[in-house]
Design a protein around this motif. Structure first.
Motif, PDB file in Angstrom:
ATOM      1  N   GLN A 116       0.823  -1.202   0.000  1.00  0.00           N
ATOM      2  CA  GLN A 116       0.000   0.000   0.000  1.00  0.00           C
ATOM      3  C   GLN A 116       0.862   1.260   0.000  1.00  0.00           C
ATOM      4  OE1 GLN A 116      -3.433   0.378  -0.240  1.00  0.00           O
ATOM      5  NE2 GLN A 116      -2.806   2.510  -0.502  1.00  0.00           N
ATOM      6  N   THR A 134       1.008   4.055  -2.926  1.00  0.00           N
ATOM      7  CA  THR A 134       0.737   5.475  -2.631  1.00  0.00           C
ATOM      8  C   THR A 134       1.840   6.358  -3.192  1.00  0.00           C
ATOM      9  OG1 THR A 134      -0.484   4.879  -0.629  1.00  0.00           O
ATOM     10  CG2 THR A 134       0.331   7.146  -0.795  1.00  0.00           C
ATOM     11  N   GLN A 137      -2.083  -6.484  -5.568  1.00  0.00           N
ATOM     12  CA  GLN A 137      -0.767  -6.818  -5.041  1.00  0.00           C
ATOM     13  C   GLN A 137      -0.148  -7.965  -5.826  1.00  0.00           C
ATOM     14  OE1 GLN A 137      -0.573  -7.195  -0.798  1.00  0.00           O
ATOM     15  NE2 GLN A 137       1.472  -8.094  -0.789  1.00  0.00           N
TER      16      GLN A 137
END
Length: 444
Positions: free
Chosen positions: A325, A329, A389
């Protein structure tokens, strides 16, 4: 674009077989009326069939349909659904496959009675085109079909039936359409310019008051299978009782006003890619699948051709969800603020992303969520990151856009051909019902 084409009947086997399951219009739930015979209205069970065993399942006017024939055609349907068909669904599909095969026999027999023959060369040419759709030679295609439990014989008989029926209809069915009728449609289309129209698939299931609950339940099962990943087109070819079953249920482009009120309301309430039903209509139930939508005779933004640069990043094995994550980002921040397409290579090098270019991407060919994102972008802007992912994340940077031209009005000849198709299709439906009614069918 013209009135509700439940019964359109183009000969489209080669194109329709881009999905391997492609069957004739389905049979009816009514028993076949024949003096002196006590025939069941449906056949609900089949015994286990060995591939080399040719046990009669039905005899249609003296011609045998074997259990092997049923299993080989069923294998095509299962293949079209990725092999994910529950056992109870397979039993139901066997019943429908038998009805389809009975219809094919009746069509071929009627054509022969009218001295219409489909030669082996005719069948071979169509089979070769089908094989090309799978990037195989006819010989390799036959091997492939045997590997999946089917055979080239099953497809060849289907080709023969469809060609024979089409030629018979051209000879026996005549329709008259006036110039005034065509011009009236052209005037209505021009008046409707800018209104919404929809590309709709339909599965029509006929029902009577006595069997409506059973048919409704069958419709719900079909919807569940499609929502779980089954092919709508394959189910339409097997179950729809409209002749558009040959085309996977495709009605073409229609406006809501052209549909029965019940269907018009439903099609305006769903999004592209959604399925709805069963919807009660005169004579039975309809299941609708919305393939696309657009504005009548106006340029559609989704026909724009884009120049895109894709930036992609993968995640290392063993990376935690929190680490992935955080990396995604940072990827988003870098790509959203990089300053346009000229900075793609530089930004990609800094963050370890790969770049792929494509300058001929039509918006309509992208998944619906990406269509919406790209239509809102200005040149030089990037989409938010998308992916997973496991597969990694990527962004698309918009580097150019060629906007579509205004759609041209349909020609007089195009509308005339569609009207003829509709009328012939309706006559064909009645013709086939008469053949079923008069046939001697012995179930074994």
């Amino acid at each position: 674009m013209i009135p509700f084409f439940r019964y359109g009947f183009p000969l489209a086997l080669a194109a329709a077989l881009s999905s391997i399951a492609n069957a004739q219009a389905v049979g009816e739930d009514e028993p076949v009326a024949q003096s002196g015979l006590n025939l069941p209205s449906t056949l609900t069970t089949f015994g286990k069939v060995e591939p080399t065993l040719r046990k009669a399942t039905a005899i249609v006017n003296g011609e045998i349909i074997t259990g092997t024939d049923v299993e080989q055609r069923l294998a095509l349907i299962i293949l079209a659904n990725g092999g994910k068909v529950p056992d109870e669904e397979r039993d139901r599909l066997r019943v429908q496959v038998l009805r389809n095969l009975i219809d094919e026999v009746l069509q071929i027999q009627e054509a022969k009675a009218n001295k219409i023959e489909v030669t082996e060369d005719d069948i071979n040419r169509t089979y070769a085109r089908v094989s090309q759709n799978f990037k195989r030679t006819p010989e390799k295609m036959s091997e492939y079909l045997r590997e999946v439990g089917s055979s080239d014989r099953s497809i060849r008989r289907q080709i023969q039936a469809e060609a024979a029926w089409s030629r018979l209809l051209r000879r026996k069915v005549e329709v008259n359409i006036s110039d005034a009728e065509v011009n009236g449609i052209i005037d209505r289309l021009k008046a409707a310019r800018g209104t919404s129209e929809y590309r709709v698939g339909e599965i029509f299931l006929s029902a009577t008051p006595e069997n409506s609950q059973e048919i409704f339940a069958n419709g719900r099962k079909i919807i569940d299978q499609v929502r779980q990943g089954g092919s709508f087109a394959a189910y339409a070819r097997q179950f729809s009782e409209a002749s558009t079953a040959v085309q996977g249920g495709d009605l073409g482009w229609v406006r809501a006003a052209q549909l029965p009120d019940e269907l018009a309301k439903a099609v305006q309430e769903i999004q592209v890619g959604q399925i709805v039903g069963p919807i009660a209509v005169p004579g039975g139930f309809s299941i609708l699948y919305l393939t696309d939508s657009r504005k009548v005779l106006t340029a559609d933004p989704r026909d724009a051709v884009l120049a895109l640069r894709q930036m992609g990043m993968t995640f290392k094995d063993g990376m935690t969800a929190a680490e992935a994550q955080a990396k995604a980002t940072a990827f988003a921040q870098a790509t959203q603020n990089m300053g346009g397409c000229g900075k793609v290579e530089e930004t990609a090098a800094k963050i370890g992303a790969e770049v792929v270019d494509n300058d001929q991407v039509r918006v309509r060919d992208l998944p619906p969520p990406l269509q919406e994102m790209l239509l809102k972008l200005q040149i030089g802007q990037a989409t938010p990151p998308f992916g997973s992912q496991k597969e990694g994340v990527r962004v698309l940077v918009l580097c150019g856009r060629d906007d579509p031209q205004v759609s041209s009005d349909p020609s007089f000849d195009q509308i005339m051909a569609q009207l003829e198709e509709e009328r012939v299709g309706r006559r064909a439906q009645r013709y086939l019902r008469d053949l079923r009614r008069d046939a001697v069918i012995d179930y074994r």
